[in-house]
Design an enzyme around this catalytic site. Structure first.
Site, PDB file in Angstrom:
ATOM      1  N   GLU A  56       0.844  -1.202   0.000  1.00 50.75           N
ATOM      2  CA  GLU A  56       0.000   0.000   0.000  1.00 50.75           C
ATOM      3  C   GLU A  56       0.880   1.253   0.000  1.00 50.75           C
ATOM      4  OE1 GLU A  56      -0.039  -2.536   2.019  1.00 50.75           O
ATOM      5  OE2 GLU A  56      -2.045  -3.089   2.695  1.00 50.75           O
ATOM      6  N   CYS A  79      -2.234  -3.634   7.158  1.00 50.70           N
ATOM      7  CA  CYS A  79      -1.815  -3.875   8.547  1.00 50.70           C
ATOM      8  C   CYS A  79      -2.096  -2.675   9.431  1.00 50.70           C
ATOM      9  CB  CYS A  79      -0.331  -4.236   8.578  1.00 50.70           C
ATOM     10  SG  CYS A  79       0.726  -2.832   8.200  1.00 50.70           S
ATOM     11  N   ALA A 168      12.785 -46.323  -7.431  1.00 49.26           N
ATOM     12  CA  ALA A 168      14.097 -46.525  -8.062  1.00 49.26           C
ATOM     13  C   ALA A 168      14.238 -48.002  -8.424  1.00 49.26           C
ATOM     14  CB  ALA A 168      15.229 -46.112  -7.103  1.00 49.26           C
ATOM     15  N   ALA A 169      15.093 -48.274  -9.404  1.00 49.17           N
ATOM     16  CA  ALA A 169      15.373 -49.662  -9.783  1.00 49.17           C
ATOM     17  C   ALA A 169      16.294 -50.299  -8.737  1.00 49.17           C
ATOM     18  CB  ALA A 169      16.009 -49.695 -11.169  1.00 49.17           C
ATOM     19  N   ALA A 170      16.498 -51.592  -8.861  1.00 47.16           N
ATOM     20  CA  ALA A 170      17.291 -52.319  -7.866  1.00 47.16           C
ATOM     21  C   ALA A 170      18.712 -51.770  -7.748  1.00 47.16           C
ATOM     22  CB  ALA A 170      17.315 -53.808  -8.228  1.00 47.16           C
ATOM     23  N   LEU A 210      19.127 -29.912  -7.692  1.00 43.45           N
ATOM     24  CA  LEU A 210      17.964 -29.350  -6.974  1.00 43.45           C
ATOM     25  C   LEU A 210      17.698 -27.890  -7.330  1.00 43.45           C
ATOM     26  CD1 LEU A 210      18.417 -30.923  -3.398  1.00 43.45           C
ATOM     27  CD2 LEU A 210      17.191 -31.856  -5.374  1.00 43.45           C
ATOM     28  N   ARG A 213      15.034 -25.278 -13.092  1.00 47.18           N
ATOM     29  CA  ARG A 213      15.487 -24.968 -14.453  1.00 47.18           C
ATOM     30  C   ARG A 213      14.330 -25.031 -15.446  1.00 47.18           C
ATOM     31  NH1 ARG A 213      18.632 -28.643 -12.174  1.00 47.18           N
ATOM     32  NH2 ARG A 213      18.007 -30.368 -13.504  1.00 47.18           N
ATOM     33  N   ALA A 276      10.853 -39.578   3.052  1.00 49.79           N
ATOM     34  CA  ALA A 276       9.401 -39.421   2.876  1.00 49.79           C
ATOM     35  C   ALA A 276       8.675 -40.143   4.013  1.00 49.79           C
ATOM     36  CB  ALA A 276       8.968 -39.963   1.518  1.00 49.79           C
TER      37      ALA A 276
HETATM   38  N1  LIG Z   1      11.421 -41.547  -7.469  1.00 52.79           N
HETATM   39  C1  LIG Z   1      11.677 -40.481  -6.751  1.00 52.79           C
HETATM   40  O1  LIG Z   1      10.883 -39.541  -6.704  1.00 52.79           O
HETATM   41  C2  LIG Z   1      12.950 -40.422  -5.968  1.00 52.79           C
HETATM   42  C3  LIG Z   1      13.255 -39.257  -5.269  1.00 52.79           C
HETATM   43  C4  LIG Z   1      14.422 -39.228  -4.516  1.00 52.79           C
HETATM   44  C5  LIG Z   1      15.264 -40.337  -4.480  1.00 52.79           C
HETATM   45  N2  LIG Z   1      14.936 -41.436  -5.194  1.00 52.79           N
HETATM   46  C6  LIG Z   1      15.788 -42.625  -5.139  1.00 52.79           C
HETATM   47  O2  LIG Z   1      15.808 -43.067  -3.805  1.00 52.79           O
HETATM   48  C7  LIG Z   1      17.056 -43.725  -3.549  1.00 52.79           C
HETATM   49  C8  LIG Z   1      17.645 -43.185  -2.252  1.00 52.79           C
HETATM   50  O3  LIG Z   1      16.785 -43.583  -1.225  1.00 52.79           O
HETATM   51  P1  LIG Z   1      17.081 -43.286   0.302  1.00 52.79           P
HETATM   52  O4  LIG Z   1      15.894 -43.744   1.070  1.00 52.79           O
HETATM   53  O5  LIG Z   1      18.428 -43.808   0.648  1.00 52.79           O
HETATM   54  O6  LIG Z   1      17.188 -41.723   0.255  1.00 52.79           O
HETATM   55  P2  LIG Z   1      16.830 -40.562   1.261  1.00 52.79           P
HETATM   56  O7  LIG Z   1      15.552 -40.759   1.931  1.00 52.79           O
HETATM   57  O8  LIG Z   1      17.020 -39.334   0.439  1.00 52.79           O
HETATM   58  O9  LIG Z   1      18.035 -40.578   2.291  1.00 52.79           O
HETATM   59  C9  LIG Z   1      18.138 -41.499   3.329  1.00 52.79           C
HETATM   60  C10 LIG Z   1      19.156 -40.953   4.266  1.00 52.79           C
HETATM   61  O10 LIG Z   1      18.602 -39.848   4.940  1.00 52.79           O
HETATM   62  C11 LIG Z   1      19.272 -39.672   6.165  1.00 52.79           C
HETATM   63  N3  LIG Z   1      18.234 -39.514   7.207  1.00 52.79           N
HETATM   64  C12 LIG Z   1      17.783 -38.329   7.658  1.00 52.79           C
HETATM   65  N4  LIG Z   1      16.870 -38.490   8.603  1.00 52.79           N
HETATM   66  C13 LIG Z   1      16.731 -39.824   8.773  1.00 52.79           C
HETATM   67  C14 LIG Z   1      15.930 -40.603   9.636  1.00 52.79           C
HETATM   68  N5  LIG Z   1      15.068 -40.063  10.513  1.00 52.79           N
HETATM   69  N6  LIG Z   1      16.017 -41.950   9.545  1.00 52.79           N
HETATM   70  C15 LIG Z   1      16.854 -42.506   8.661  1.00 52.79           C
HETATM   71  N7  LIG Z   1      17.662 -41.808   7.837  1.00 52.79           N
HETATM   72  C16 LIG Z   1      17.592 -40.466   7.885  1.00 52.79           C
HETATM   73  C17 LIG Z   1      20.157 -40.876   6.349  1.00 52.79           C
HETATM   74  O11 LIG Z   1      21.434 -40.429   5.954  1.00 52.79           O
HETATM   75  P3  LIG Z   1      22.716 -40.542   6.950  1.00 52.79           P
HETATM   76  O12 LIG Z   1      23.017 -41.976   7.018  1.00 52.79           O
HETATM   77  O13 LIG Z   1      23.747 -39.721   6.247  1.00 52.79           O
HETATM   78  O14 LIG Z   1      22.284 -39.955   8.255  1.00 52.79           O
HETATM   79  C18 LIG Z   1      19.631 -41.865   5.348  1.00 52.79           C
HETATM   80  O15 LIG Z   1      20.596 -42.733   4.880  1.00 52.79           O
HETATM   81  C19 LIG Z   1      17.925 -43.463  -4.757  1.00 52.79           C
HETATM   82  O16 LIG Z   1      17.950 -44.620  -5.531  1.00 52.79           O
HETATM   83  C20 LIG Z   1      17.226 -42.342  -5.497  1.00 52.79           C
HETATM   84  O17 LIG Z   1      17.450 -42.425  -6.871  1.00 52.79           O
HETATM   85  C21 LIG Z   1      13.790 -41.523  -5.925  1.00 52.79           C
END
Ligand SMILES: NC(=O)c1ccc[n+]([C@@H]2O[C@H](COP(=O)([O-])OP(=O)(O)OC[C@H]3O[C@@H](n4cnc5c(N)ncnc54)[C@H](OP(=O)(O)O)[C@@H]3O)[C@@H](O)[C@H]2O)c1
Length: 344
Positions: A56, A79, A168-170, A210, A213, A276
């Site tokens: 304003e 405000c 994610a894949a294996a 991250l 873009r 997540a």
């Molecule tokens: N499709 C999708 O949308 C998507 C998105 C993202 C990732 N991905 C895939 O997901 C895979 C990675 O999965 P992720 O589960 O390892 O990744 P994440 O969830 O990004 O990271 C897990 C890490 O987060 C940390 N962390 C923080 N708070 C935590 C808690 N309360 N409990 C446990 N760990 C905690 C730990 O790291 P520290 O051990 O360092 O503490 C743990 O190893 C990759 O293959 C990636 O390509 C897919």
């Protein structure tokens, strides 16, 4: 009721309030358009972040007095508090405006009361706003309003899933599960949140930049703060203007508190499955966006990690609020599902 000129002015006020040059953060985004008695635009103004003029005041500074009988169209209730700038309601009264159109009431307890003050000064205050414009005014400051009400940032979790729920894949590869349209939408989403957060596992596996873009790879004007949560080592994120914030904790509430203290109000949680699940278990996800791809992996990583659920009665139900197809130029279509965790 608004006339045509007032509706146009409100649309314009919403547009300038959303100026991408204005950083997101602890202040609301607000726009103001001043109209003369014939509905002609006298001046426009908007708030450009902490320490700058309110919308304003910005508009009043640009308008030539006198403004007797002018209409002020504002996206947020003026405000009444003295902060770094004076109360906007008083400035409008002093300027002599005769009518004020307000798209949204201010939920901030220290700023509210503008409507009453304007009315007490004999100004006609209009709050009957078309539904679409009222919704746009609410959406403009979603994170800011959430912060006022809950004392923590709004959390939007986004995950890309195959039809069989894999992230994610294996071998850990996940780029790319979805098509171009969905991926571009993620970049757009990053510009509307002030923070992008991933777990250290994603930083280690994907080396994601991250950044936000465009389709041609150039950076959007507004870039989110980048944050990585975990206690182990993770490599620096490539690209972007600054270092990612390391959140050296496994406690999601503590992580959000640190981001909130830095003035951040809307977190886009981009995974991975572990993080997540951690945020869902802690009931700290306000909105979930799933990009569901018409593809199968059979094995690999599930999209959501361990929720601690062992029996169907304990499942975590979500309410589906929107389903939108996202079609890429190559004709491939993914689905965007928008969901909210059920609160009752
Ligand atoms: N499709 C999708 O949308 C998507 C998105 C993202 C990732 N991905 C895939 O997901 C895979 C990675 O999965 P992720 O589960 O390892 O990744 P994440 O969830 O990004 O990271 C897990 C890490 O987060 C940390 N962390 C923080 N708070 C935590 C808690 N309360 N409990 C446990 N760990 C905690 C730990 O790291 P520290 O051990 O360092 O503490 C743990 O190893 C990759 O293959 C990636 O390509 C897919």
């Amino acid at each position: 009721m608004l006339n045509d000129a007032e509706r146009r002015a409100l649309r314009r006020a919403l547009e300038i309030a959303a100026d991408p040059a204005v950083p997101l953060g602890p202040n609301p985004r607000v726009g103001c358009v001043l109209l003369d008695a014939h509905g002609r635009v006298l001046a426009e103004g908007h708030h450009r972040g902490a320490g700058t003029a309110h919308a304003e005041a910005d508009a009043l500074n640009r308008a030539a007095p006198p403004l007797i009988g002018a209409t002020a169209v504002v996206t947020l209730e003026p405000c009444t508090h003295v902060g770094r700038t004076g109360p906007c309601a008083d400035a409008l009264i002093a300027a002599g405006v005769g009518r004020v159109i307000i798209a949204r009431r201010d939920p901030n307890p220290i700023a509210t009361g503008g409507i009453e003050r304007l009315r007490a000064a004999g100004i006609d205050v209009e709050l009957d706003i078309p539904v679409d414009l009222a919704a746009a005014a609410a959406a403009l400051n979603r994170g800011w309003e959430h912060g006022l009400q809950h004392g923590r940032p709004l959390v939007t979790a986004k995950i890309a899933l195959t039809l069989d729920g894999r992230a994610a894949a294996a071998d850990g590869t996940s780029q790319w599960i979805t098509g171009q349209a969905a991926r571009e939408e993620v970049h757009q989403l990053r510009t509307t949140c002030d923070t992008v957060l991933v777990g250290a596992g994603t930083a280690r596996a994907d080396h994601p930049s991250l950044t936000a873009r465009r389709g041609d790879g150039t950076l959007h004007h507004r870039q989110p703060v980048r944050a990585v949560m975990g206690t182990g080592h993770f490599p620096p994120l490539p690209g972007g203007a600054g270092e990612a914030i390391p959140l050296r904790t496994h406690d999601p509430s503590a992580a959000l508190a640190e981001l909130f203290d830095r003035g951040l109000r809307h977190v886009l949680l981009e995974g991975g499955p572990t993080l997540a699940a951690v945020f869902l278990r802690a009931e700290l996800v306000d909105e979930l966006i799933v990009h569901l791809a018409p593809t199968l992996l059979g094995g690999g990583r599930g999209g959501i990690g361990d929720l601690g659920i062992t029996t169907i009665a304990d499942r975590l139900d979500l309410d589906l609020t929107d389903v939108t197809p996202l079609t890429s130029p190559d004709g491939r279509t993914d689905l965007r599902l928008t969901l909210r965790p059920r609160t009752t």
